[in-house]
Motif scaffolding. Sequence first.
Motif, short mmCIF file in Angstrom:
data_model
loop_
_atom_site.label_atom_id
_atom_site.label_comp_id
_atom_site.label_asym_id
_atom_site.label_seq_id
_atom_site.Cartn_x
_atom_site.Cartn_y
_atom_site.Cartn_z
N ARG A 112 0.84 -1.20 0.00
CA ARG A 112 0.00 0.00 0.00
C ARG A 112 0.88 1.25 0.00
O ARG A 112 1.69 1.44 0.90
CB ARG A 112 -0.92 0.02 1.22
N LEU A 113 0.69 2.10 -1.03
CA LEU A 113 1.46 3.33 -1.15
C LEU A 113 0.54 4.54 -1.01
O LEU A 113 -0.22 4.84 -1.94
CB LEU A 113 2.17 3.42 -2.51
N PRO A 114 0.56 5.25 0.12
CA PRO A 114 -0.14 6.53 0.21
C PRO A 114 0.51 7.53 -0.74
O PRO A 114 1.63 7.99 -0.50
CB PRO A 114 0.02 6.93 1.69
N SER A 115 -0.19 7.84 -1.82
CA SER A 115 0.41 8.51 -2.97
C SER A 115 -0.14 9.92 -3.15
O SER A 115 -1.18 10.29 -2.59
CB SER A 115 0.14 7.71 -4.24
N GLY A 116 0.55 10.69 -3.99
CA GLY A 116 0.05 11.98 -4.41
C GLY A 116 0.21 13.07 -3.37
O GLY A 116 0.64 12.85 -2.24
N GLY A 117 -0.14 14.29 -3.78
CA GLY A 117 0.10 15.46 -2.96
C GLY A 117 -1.09 15.92 -2.15
O GLY A 117 -2.24 15.64 -2.48
N THR A 118 -0.78 16.65 -1.09
CA THR A 118 -1.75 17.39 -0.29
C THR A 118 -1.11 18.74 0.04
O THR A 118 0.12 18.85 0.02
CB THR A 118 -2.12 16.66 1.01
N PRO A 119 -1.89 19.75 0.34
CA PRO A 119 -1.30 21.07 0.63
C PRO A 119 -0.30 21.00 1.78
O PRO A 119 -0.61 20.45 2.85
CB PRO A 119 -2.52 21.93 1.00
N HIS A 169 -4.63 7.40 -2.90
CA HIS A 169 -4.30 8.83 -2.91
C HIS A 169 -4.65 9.49 -1.58
O HIS A 169 -5.80 9.46 -1.14
CB HIS A 169 -5.02 9.54 -4.06
N LYS A 170 -3.66 10.16 -0.98
CA LYS A 170 -3.84 10.77 0.33
C LYS A 170 -4.88 11.88 0.33
O LYS A 170 -5.58 12.09 1.30
CB LYS A 170 -2.51 11.32 0.85
N PHE A 171 -4.95 12.61 -0.78
CA PHE A 171 -5.91 13.72 -0.85
C PHE A 171 -7.35 13.22 -0.78
O PHE A 171 -8.24 13.94 -0.35
CB PHE A 171 -5.67 14.52 -2.14
N LEU A 172 -7.57 11.98 -1.22
CA LEU A 172 -8.91 11.41 -1.22
C LEU A 172 -9.31 10.83 0.13
O LEU A 172 -10.50 10.54 0.34
CB LEU A 172 -9.02 10.31 -2.29
#
Length: 322
Positions: A112-119, A169-172
């Motif tokens: 499991r890879l917590p992916s992508g950006g968040t502010p 995706h972490k933003f989700l």
Amino acid sequence: MSITYVDAILEAQDHLLREDPRVFLYGQDISRFGGAFKATKGLAEAYPGRVLDSPISEDAMIGMAIGAALAGMRPVVEMQFADFSSIAFNQIVNHAGTHFYRTGMPVPITVRLPSGGTPGSGPFHSQSMEAIYSHYPGLVVVTPATVSDAYHMLLQSVALDDPVVYCEHKFLYRWLKASSIDREAPPLGQARITRPGKHATIVAYSAMVHEAVRAADRLKVESGWEIEVVDLRTVKPLDMDTVLASVARTGRLLALGEAFPWGGVTAEVVARVASEGFHLLDAPPKRFNSRDTPVPYHPNLWAAHRPTPETICLAMRELLAF
């Protein structure tokens, strides 16, 4: 009552632990603490001895999981952030990815890879690694974009005999909600038409599916354009049948991704459409990604770094004007 994207991941792991004694969870601070994003909260108490804290060594984490899988287990490994999986790169691509080819013995691990950006997350906690892992044979790479897919695709990943890189995706995590989880889901490797259209196709995956839909809705209201949105769901293997069928209907393609542009999933989609479906195109295919720089910390810079509905609309108008 609604269920969030991270709730669905938690529920999937609960289901796996309950139904399959071969499954165990392994990761940094995932037992009593519940993980960096609380995706395993309460599971250590419910399943003693099967939700295990790991050392702060991603290389050792994947090495242990490979050994356990060869011994008949079904490990689910949580990386705190996708970026840190590069420390385990050798284990994932050179050992897990090639083992069945070399020996005939499968390595059924799910990473499991917590992916992508968040502010505010910056360059070390915001990267999208799916294209890197998709480059290597033997790995399956999935990118769920909905609450139901977050649940079902994790179950499907663990059931698979191949090693799976599960990019969540972490933003989700807490932004995306649904009233319930669908009872069934398409199989791994099958894309989905999220929004039908006739004037152009946007091929996206993960969080960018939602940005694509917002952009398509805006173009409909402003200009009457009907934009079809294809959610890849799985980037390795890549469902080119669904992509090409969509391009056949619309004649135009924008491949959209949050990852860096060079050599990414969007580049592969454009290349495959150009080589396999050139006769279907009424305009040159385009790709649109985040900027080719490290991910910035400041929320305003981060918003300018990644595709947004506004910038997607600009790219689509250029494509539609050709």
